[in-house]
Write a protein that holds these residues in place. Sequence first.
Motif, mmCIF file in Angstrom:
data_model
loop_
_atom_site.group_PDB
_atom_site.id
_atom_site.type_symbol
_atom_site.label_atom_id
_atom_site.label_comp_id
_atom_site.label_asym_id
_atom_site.label_seq_id
_atom_site.Cartn_x
_atom_site.Cartn_y
_atom_site.Cartn_z
ATOM 1 N N GLU A 32 19.894 10.896 113.325
ATOM 2 C CA GLU A 32 19.415 11.085 111.956
ATOM 3 C C GLU A 32 20.579 11.419 111.023
ATOM 4 N N GLY A 50 16.767 23.740 110.764
ATOM 5 C CA GLY A 50 15.540 23.001 111.093
ATOM 6 C C GLY A 50 14.478 22.940 110.009
ATOM 7 N N GLY A 51 14.867 22.975 108.759
ATOM 8 C CA GLY A 51 13.873 22.883 107.687
ATOM 9 C C GLY A 51 13.515 24.231 107.090
ATOM 10 N N SER A 75 14.559 17.357 101.355
ATOM 11 C CA SER A 75 15.462 17.758 102.423
ATOM 12 C C SER A 75 15.471 16.701 103.511
ATOM 13 N N VAL A 76 16.595 16.583 104.161
ATOM 14 C CA VAL A 76 16.624 15.797 105.393
ATOM 15 C C VAL A 76 16.928 16.760 106.527
ATOM 16 N N VAL A 77 15.959 16.914 107.436
ATOM 17 C CA VAL A 77 16.196 17.730 108.618
ATOM 18 C C VAL A 77 16.700 16.782 109.687
ATOM 19 N N SER A 78 17.998 16.836 109.920
ATOM 20 C CA SER A 78 18.612 15.888 110.856
ATOM 21 C C SER A 78 18.911 16.633 112.138
ATOM 22 N N TYR A 79 17.854 16.817 112.942
ATOM 23 C CA TYR A 79 18.024 17.622 114.144
ATOM 24 C C TYR A 79 18.827 16.858 115.190
ATOM 25 N N ALA A 80 18.625 15.526 115.219
ATOM 26 C CA ALA A 80 19.370 14.697 116.174
ATOM 27 C C ALA A 80 20.550 14.026 115.462
#
Lengths: 407, 407
Positions: free
Chosen positions: B306, B278-279, B298-303
Amino acid sequence: MKTAIVTIGDEILIGQIVDTNSAWMAHKLTLAGFEVTETQSIGDNAKQIKDTIDCLSGRVDVILMTGGLGPTKDDITKKTLCEYFGTELAFDDSVLENIKNVISSFTSLNELTRNQAYVPKDCVVIQNKVGTAPITWFDYNGKVLVSMPGVPYEMRYVMENEILPRLQAKFDPEAYLKRVFIVRGYTESALAMHLEDFENNLPEGFGLAYLPSPGLVKLRLFVRGEHRLDELDEHVKKLQGLLGEAILAEKDLPAEKLLGQRLFEKGLTLGTAESCTGGNIAHMITSIPGSSNYFKGSVVSYANEEKINILHVAKESLDKFGAVSEAVAIEMAQGAQRILNVDCSIATTGIAGPAGGTEEKPVGTVWICTRYKDKCVAQKYQLGRYRESNIIRASNLGMVQLLDMLG
Amino acid sequence: MKTAIVTIGDEILIGQIVDTNSAWMAHKLTLAGFEVTETQSIGDNAKQIKDTIDCLSGRVDVILMTGGLGPTKDDITKKTLCEYFGTELAFDDSVLENIKNVISSFTSLNELTRNQAYVPKDCVVIQNKVGTAPITWFDYNGKVLVSMPGVPYEMRYVMENEILPRLQAKFDPEAYLKRVFIVRGYTESALAMHLEDFENNLPEGFGLAYLPSPGLVKLRLFVRGEHRLDELDEHVKKLQGLLGEAILAEKDLPAEKLLGQRLFEKGLTLGTAESCTGGNIAHMITSIPGSSNYFKGSVVSYANEEKINILHVAKESLDKFGAVSEAVAIEMAQGAQRILNVDCSIATTGIAGPAGGTEEKPVGTVWICTRYKDKCVAQKYQLGRYRESNIIRASNLGMVQLLDMLG
């Protein structure tokens, strides 16, 4: 009922572990009406343990000790308590039975574990249903000393299920009443000045405490005694009148939980575009279980290239205004909302420090833009000189700014 | 040199905050050659503060106090120290100057903050360069008492830059010699068993301490006394032989610093694609000043959305293998490397908990993929049941996995 908490263990004194037991116990004891007047951490050392009991017995009614009850040689609490209270260890079959029940599920009984069934003769032994170290309860001179394991989940289980109910039955303490307010827009000193008259006119027994955290102040109004509830409510109303919109919440929760609850209630989704906070907002939000219900993701665009390529910030805006600017913050928030496909977004861009500051934009300059559907707020903050604190403050401020928009 | 740490503040005794200052201070003091024999937390209460100083003065050489120095009425440490040492508060212009410097950047001076410049007459005043509460240092009967702010980053700054150097100059404690090894691939108990013979055969005075952190164990070999340096080096060589490749570093640095140094030395750039963390990896890396030299974003791709839209993970991979899978971890790392345009990437996908686990993929299942140019490593880890610890462990493991690839 004055209470002291004593944690025993060399690992605490060399700073190898943070003692989280004391805060947990203090919180539960306070809510149960006990006043925790001090906590101590001491070593696995017989003289120190005895001296500490001597000292504390002159000041408090209840001493709660954790730790030093393991099966290995360095754990000496049980033996030391026998010496202090002039008794000796004796084998207890019921403790052995309990130990067998506890360990049967995952391991076999060895000699060291069997020895855990030796307990002081002259004390109340309370079975530890979640571990092998029994709890010992000593009544002496109208006071109580309890020794329990320091393993956090064991301590929590025995405190809640065995010790707190017995302490309440024995001492029947007065209730501790409190109301917590999360206040924004004030420094601690400005808030104290604003509330000076209110504080000076509080009735006997009432207290007001300030706990500042970066970007917010937590205010706690408290008093002891169930019969003072009406009075408390009356002063809560006064505080609400004095603080008005500055009250962000009347719950003892951090910004990331408040924001998460608000988003969840409203069925909204969130994404972030973070430059100077470097992913910390995403991290704080995703530290809350269930955050996947409202948090969709983040773009940490630490370099300009990422602001352009991923968030579609205009190169012209970066060239003309610089990365730390209103225009870029707004475009980052728009970009995040669009590419993460979320209802709300928080964007941060600033100079966290220690390097990177200029005369025009010194370290601590931060632009934060928040969007809620088509509403947009962009605000400049001048924070301090320290990176760690700037990152946390900007993170909190971003979440508070969005909370404000959500109403 | 026996030392006691005293933290002052009602917020600790009601369990509103966990006292992390004591562990940090104890750790630094131990390394500096001081022996911390006890820590105490007490309330904002004059009698208690004085009684505590009385008691401790009989047992230790140095008393370090934090807290109770805020501008509000509940903060009474400074006044109480005046009473204890029979002196009085006097206005100090140099402190006011310092306060103005500290706050100038973000707020204006109000009366309560100005009052912070009142300090005890008979003591050494040390300027607090990061906050408004000055530090006071009392020399008495060959002992030292220091009162400093309890705000963690202020305390840490003044301890490292002001107090520890002065304490060392005054007491010159026997050098505390140590070597630290960051060890990977062992649990604490497995490492202890592997090193059992080595530990049993250490000469008198030597110690070996284990500090497990999620995913790594920090091993500290120590002894007091400059004249034992050769002996120490000899045992360091033995340890190196016993641990070989398991030694990740021989520096007392966290993974984010080790990784940052390695990237910087090699002129490489880094980006992350984070799901379960989560980052937090981005946050840890950007907590280091100068990280913008190697960290791009960074790409926080929680879903899942994304993962597909931003990182270009194939929808088929998500459907066929699920988000927590080798295929998705690999595609996330590839996506991050491409869209962030970086040499190295770290991707995490897993179930942090407490919810979301299944029989096949229980809570704690994490896939981590790291890429260095066209090299790629994907690895599955089975972590524990606790969200907080899973997030930190996965973050550390991701950084260690990439460090391994960089060689």
